[in-house]
Design an enzyme around this catalytic site. Sequence first.
Site, PDB file in Angstrom:
ATOM      1  N   LYS A 170       0.863  -1.178   0.000  1.00  0.00           N
ATOM      2  CA  LYS A 170       0.000   0.000   0.000  1.00  0.00           C
ATOM      3  C   LYS A 170       0.900   1.228   0.000  1.00  0.00           C
ATOM      4  O   LYS A 170       1.804   1.363   0.828  1.00  0.00           O
ATOM      5  CB  LYS A 170      -0.890  -0.007   1.243  1.00  0.00           C
ATOM      6  CG  LYS A 170      -2.304   0.382   0.969  1.00  0.00           C
ATOM      7  CD  LYS A 170      -3.136   0.175   2.215  1.00  0.00           C
ATOM      8  CE  LYS A 170      -4.561   0.596   1.973  1.00  0.00           C
ATOM      9  NZ  LYS A 170      -5.324   0.578   3.224  1.00  0.00           N
TER      10      LYS A 170
HETATM   11  O1  G3P Z   1      -9.841   1.531   3.990  1.00  0.00           O
HETATM   12  C1  G3P Z   1      -9.472   2.755   4.552  1.00  0.00           C
HETATM   13  C2  G3P Z   1     -10.115   2.883   5.871  1.00  0.00           C
HETATM   14  O2  G3P Z   1      -9.514   2.041   6.783  1.00  0.00           O
HETATM   15  C3  G3P Z   1     -10.243   4.272   6.366  1.00  0.00           C
HETATM   16  O3  G3P Z   1     -11.480   4.327   6.935  1.00  0.00           O
HETATM   17  O4  G3P Z   1     -13.257   5.187   8.313  1.00  0.00           O
HETATM   18  O5  G3P Z   1     -10.878   5.887   8.758  1.00  0.00           O
HETATM   19  O6  G3P Z   1     -12.097   6.740   6.779  1.00  0.00           O
HETATM   20  P1  G3P Z   1     -11.939   5.605   7.733  1.00  0.00           P
END
Ligand code: G3P
Length: 211
Positions: free
Chosen positions: A83
């Site tokens: 990543k």
């Molecule tokens: O896949 C990316 C994710 O882990 C981020 O999620 O909810 O922190 O925006 P969030």
Amino acid sequence: MKIFIDTANVEEIKEASTWGILSGCTTNPSLIAKEGRDLKEVIQEITSLVDGPISAEVNEGDLDSMEKEAIELSKLHKNIVIKVPMTKDGISLTKRLSNKGIKTNVTLVFSVPQALLAFEAGATFVSPFMGRIDDMNESGAALIAKLAEVKNIYGYETEIIAASIRNTKHIEEAALAGADIATIPFGVLKKAFDHPLTTNGLKIFKEASKK
Ligand code: G3P
């Protein structure tokens, strides 16, 4: 649309893997930090549970240091996907890794031009963040639809991972917008099984079968 799990929690992955619907797993530094464990150790454990692409993120830094870390991580298992952050060095790294046959997932993508750069650099996956775009009062689903259209017009092979999924509506929107994959947190994935009419229908069938 394939389903990945967005977590670094091994117990969650163990349970979700029994459902027979998981095609991969994504992690990020926040998810690893939440577990309080070493990145390589967690990733290694996930490789024994998920038979598909497993994203492990390099620490953002200069190109050479990220490449060194990426190569080390990629040696852990054949399913490891690196990543990479959506930065100039991140895109250069994507190109370098793509030339070496190492799979990449360009993360923190919020626009069509950003995704186009990742497509051109030969990224295996791009991760537009639906929830964080919605947080800005814009539409994550609309972005996914645009990326799917660009991908289709030019025939890019990069797969679009709908990330930052916060609810089951996001799953539906990602599928309708043409995402190749949705990476879903465990809690949201569990909710995708439920519908009040299913619960009610089961109750009715159960009572009927007693008669
Ligand atoms: O896949 C990316 C994710 O882990 C981020 O999620 O909810 O922190 O925006 P969030």
